[in-house]
Structures are given as C-alpha cells and as structure tokens.
Write a protein that holds these residues in place. Structure first.
Motif, PDB file in Angstrom:
ATOM      1  N   TRP A  60      14.375  60.033  57.161  1.00  0.00           N
ATOM      2  CA  TRP A  60      14.104  61.066  56.448  1.00  0.00           C
ATOM      3  C   TRP A  60      13.485  62.230  57.123  1.00  0.00           C
ATOM      4  O   TRP A  60      13.750  63.389  56.732  1.00  0.00           O
ATOM      5  CB  TRP A  60      13.351  60.816  55.004  1.00  0.00           C
ATOM      6  N   GLU A  61      12.771  61.984  58.141  1.00  0.00           N
ATOM      7  CA  GLU A  61      12.094  63.184  59.111  1.00  0.00           C
ATOM      8  C   GLU A  61      13.223  63.998  59.797  1.00  0.00           C
ATOM      9  O   GLU A  61      13.137  65.116  59.614  1.00  0.00           O
ATOM     10  CB  GLU A  61      11.370  62.678  60.051  1.00  0.00           C
ATOM     11  N   GLY A 221      33.819  66.219  51.453  1.00  0.00           N
ATOM     12  CA  GLY A 221      33.771  65.228  50.465  1.00  0.00           C
ATOM     13  C   GLY A 221      32.694  65.180  49.638  1.00  0.00           C
ATOM     14  O   GLY A 221      32.038  66.167  49.486  1.00  0.00           O
ATOM     15  N   GLU A 222      32.635  64.067  48.801  1.00  0.00           N
ATOM     16  CA  GLU A 222      31.361  64.130  47.804  1.00  0.00           C
ATOM     17  C   GLU A 222      30.163  64.051  48.530  1.00  0.00           C
ATOM     18  O   GLU A 222      29.809  63.820  49.515  1.00  0.00           O
ATOM     19  CB  GLU A 222      31.624  62.803  47.139  1.00  0.00           C
ATOM     20  N   GLY A 223      29.193  64.238  47.516  1.00  0.00           N
ATOM     21  CA  GLY A 223      27.770  64.019  47.623  1.00  0.00           C
ATOM     22  C   GLY A 223      27.084  65.176  48.409  1.00  0.00           C
ATOM     23  O   GLY A 223      25.968  65.048  48.864  1.00  0.00           O
ATOM     24  N   CYS A 224      27.751  66.536  48.324  1.00  0.00           N
ATOM     25  CA  CYS A 224      27.035  67.674  49.077  1.00  0.00           C
ATOM     26  C   CYS A 224      27.311  68.733  48.088  1.00  0.00           C
ATOM     27  O   CYS A 224      27.863  69.702  48.586  1.00  0.00           O
ATOM     28  CB  CYS A 224      27.650  67.847  50.625  1.00  0.00           C
ATOM     29  N   TYR A 243      11.172  64.162  44.758  1.00  0.00           N
ATOM     30  CA  TYR A 243      11.129  64.959  45.878  1.00  0.00           C
ATOM     31  C   TYR A 243      10.841  66.489  45.867  1.00  0.00           C
ATOM     32  O   TYR A 243      10.741  67.292  46.767  1.00  0.00           O
ATOM     33  CB  TYR A 243      12.769  65.005  46.319  1.00  0.00           C
ATOM     34  N   ALA A 244      10.758  66.974  44.315  1.00  0.00           N
ATOM     35  CA  ALA A 244      10.594  68.160  44.269  1.00  0.00           C
ATOM     36  C   ALA A 244       9.177  68.799  44.337  1.00  0.00           C
ATOM     37  O   ALA A 244       8.766  69.788  44.425  1.00  0.00           O
ATOM     38  CB  ALA A 244      11.048  68.697  42.797  1.00  0.00           C
ATOM     39  N   PHE A 270      18.584  60.378  47.609  1.00  0.00           N
ATOM     40  CA  PHE A 270      19.795  60.396  47.458  1.00  0.00           C
ATOM     41  C   PHE A 270      20.400  60.034  48.786  1.00  0.00           C
ATOM     42  O   PHE A 270      19.910  59.705  49.749  1.00  0.00           O
ATOM     43  CB  PHE A 270      20.149  62.206  47.290  1.00  0.00           C
ATOM     44  N   ASP A 271      21.849  59.933  48.870  1.00  0.00           N
ATOM     45  CA  ASP A 271      22.562  59.445  50.086  1.00  0.00           C
ATOM     46  C   ASP A 271      22.863  60.770  51.006  1.00  0.00           C
ATOM     47  O   ASP A 271      23.658  61.763  50.214  1.00  0.00           O
ATOM     48  CB  ASP A 271      23.807  58.805  49.671  1.00  0.00           C
TER      49      ASP A 271
END
Length: 377
Positions: A60-61, A221-224, A243-244, A270-271
């Motif tokens: 995540w970094e 593709g998906e997820g963005c 995350y907010a 999220f992915d």
C-alpha cells in the motif's frame, strides 16, 4: 452507398497482440463498450501481482505513494485539471455516485437529469424516487440547461456523451455557472467522453464533478473508475470508508475525520490492479506519441469509411457527432446483432439501436470485413 475513394488509416495492432491472438477470427466493433486491452495492460496486471507478493502489507505504500499519484497525474493531464489531488479512484462509478449523493444534506434530493442516462443512474434514481429519497425531473438533452436555470434542484446529472445515441452535450460551461457548494451540484458522467474525445475541464474544474473510468476508451478494464471532485463541494460524505480519513487517524476515538482533498470520497480496501493497468496503458500511449486527439482521428476515419459504404438501411442518430460509435436505429437491430454475432462480429444493441464502435486496435482490413458482414445481412 459506395465510397468514392478508399480511406487509409494506420494500423496499431502491434499494441494489442495478446488480445488479438486470444481470438484471431473475432471482429470486435464494440470499442465503445468493452475495449480490447493493449499488451501494456497485461504488464500492468503483472506488476500489481508482483508488488503484492514482493511487498505484502507494504504494497500500500507503493500503491498510494507511487501508482495512485501517477494515475491522478494522467487523469489531470487528460482533462486539463489544475490539481491532481482533486481525483479519487474507486472500483466503479456507482460507488462514487452514492458518495456524492450522500454528501448532499437535503432530503428528498431534487435531481435534474437527461432522459438518456445510463442504466446504473436510471435504476438508482428510480429507486430513490420509490423510497421517497429523491424527486427526479428528466428532460431531453437539449432542454437540460433551460431546466437547470429554472432552479429548484440540488443535483444536476448529465452525460457528456449519451450512451444510447452518441449525442454530445455541449452545455457543461452553462451548467457550471449555476453550481454552488451549497447546491446545486453538477455531475458530468464522462464515461463515453473520457479518452474518446479531447476534453478540457480547466475552466470549470472548481465547480463541476466529473465521473469516468478505465473500462471503455481508456483501455484499462474494470476497477479503475474515478471522480474529479471540486474543492469545497461535499466535505463530509455520509457513505464513507476508513480510507477517507487516512490524514486523520490520530483523531480521538469516535471522531469521523476526512481527508482534505478528493480522498474524502474514498471507501475502504480495494483491488489496485485496475489502477496499475491504467497507468501502464497511459505510459504506453505517451511512449507511442498517441494522444486522445490522434486516436479519435483514427476512429473517425474508420467511422467515416463505414458511413460512406453502409450497406444497410437505418436511421443514423448521431450524424456529425465526434462520439466514437455510430448509433443506427432500425426495427431489425436485434436480429442484425444476433446474425453478426453468429459470425463472430461483435457489435451491440440498445433497444432498436445498433451501436458500432471504433478503436485503436481496428484498421481498414477490419472495416472492410465489417462492411462485408453487414452486406450479408
């Protein structure tokens, strides 16, 4: 109709070798829906997986420290946005729509929309009406600015390009003049506009929301999906994930903090692979020297070639439109689509409208095969 002169375009199939090899006989003219993925997206997907196993929890970094800001910078550059921090990503635009609506305090919400919005918004807005959470006024696209100026709306929602007809909305600046932090808010659904036609939001970036994503013309593709959120609009969405509040994790227990930028619209874990793919595709386009204007010109040449030699009788709903697909109305549309699909020619249908979309992975050989298949109808 027969074209007087052949139209010649370049071929960029070398950028899509994996997708083409996966179905070499397929003729894919649904570029306005699921775009074929370029090889760069495969490299982006691999990078996401490799970072996941190499870094584990520490990935995540890298995601938030390198991949996320790179994706923000690409979106900001594409749309002429002055500050990449106004961009936030999510798995789909529906999540972002819900967070926008939750940030408006009024209930029931008074919503103005065009009568040609995509199924996701149409379904959600109808359900809000059923539940008493909103009242919705739906008007033809050419009347939405007039209706908005009449006032009495909290949220104005309109597509940059109508998904069914390919009509392009030219009144974003007029709607932006009405937008205020206290309402109304203007949300532009840009899914059929982002990376389909050049879009400059620099003059309205401080007043309008803009939703789009990687599924269609961005070729990722998906997820963005992403949202541009103007500063000062919706500082505290009710629908919110942890995350907010990354910037506020030191708040006392029980406090609900929010990031000061567009991350206030974030959800939870999220992915990130879709964002990796998006960055990889955008980097590839930059290396190839291909802008959205270049790709649009390539698609326009294919579109013009089809219309010049169109062998079927149908009503063209978007003549002269820069949209990346043609919308052809006919009572035979569904039958035509099925017959083409039987020959592995992929187009799609919305009601009685046959949609044929154009993308970077097609060339004149594909167009000639398509015209031959249409002639067979």
């Amino acid at each position: 109709m027969v074209a007087a002169d052949p139209i010649v375009t370049a071929s960029y199939k070398h950028l899509f070798q994996r997708a083409i090899a996966a179905a070499p006989e397929r003729l894919h003219f649904a570029a306005h829906s699921h775009h074929l993925w370029p090889d760069a997206s495969y490299l982006g997907q691999l990078a996401a997986w490799e970072d996941g196993v190499r870094l584990a929890d520490r990935k995540w970094e890298r995601v938030m420290g390198a991949i996320w800001p790179a994706a923000q910078a690409h979106v900001a550059a594409e749309l002429g946005l002055p500050d990449p921090a106004t961009i936030v990503f999510a798995p789909n635009t529906h999540e972002l729509l819900l967070r926008i609506a939750s940030a408006l305090p009024q209930r029931p919400l008074r919503i103005l929309a065009s009568d040609g919005e995509f199924h996701s918004f149409r379904r959600q807005s109808v359900r809000w009406e059923e539940a008493g959470s909103a009242t919705v006024e739906r008007v033809p696209l050419d009347r939405i600015v007039t209706a908005a100026r009449a006032g009495a709306h909290d949220l104005i929602f309109v597509s940059q390009v109508q998904f069914g007809t390919g009509q392009v909305f030219e009144g974003v600046a007029e709607l932006a003049e009405l937008a205020r932090p206290e309402g109304p808010w203007v949300v532009i659904d840009g899914y059929h506009g982002f990376m389909a036609l050049p879009t400059d939001l620099s003059a309205v970036a401080d007043r309008v929301f803009y939703l789009a994503g990687g599924y269609k013309y961005a070729m990722a593709g998906e997820g963005c999906a992403f949202l541009h959120a103007p500063p000062g609009f919706g500082p505290r969405p009710q629908i919110t994930g942890w995350y907010a509040e990354f910037d506020d994790l030191s708040l006392p227990p029980g406090s609900v903090g929010y990031a000061p930028d567009a991350r206030r619209f974030l959800g939870a874990t999220f992915d990130p692979s879709g964002i990796y793919r998006f960055v990889a595709v955008r980097d590839m386009l930059r290396q190839e020297g291909l802008s959205t204007a270049d790709i649009a010109a390539h698609a326009a040449a294919l579109r013009d070639g089809l219309l010049a030699a169109l062998p079927i009788e149908a009503d063209l709903l978007n003549p002269g439109s820069p949209a990346r697909f043609v919308a052809l109305r006919s009572p035979h549309a569904a039958r035509w689509k099925a017959a083409l699909e039987a020959e592995d020619v992929i187009v799609d249908v919305r009601g009685d409208v046959l949609r044929i979309g154009f993308g970077l992975y097609q060339d004149m050989r594909d167009l000639n095969r398509l015209i031959g298949a249409l002639r067979g109808l």
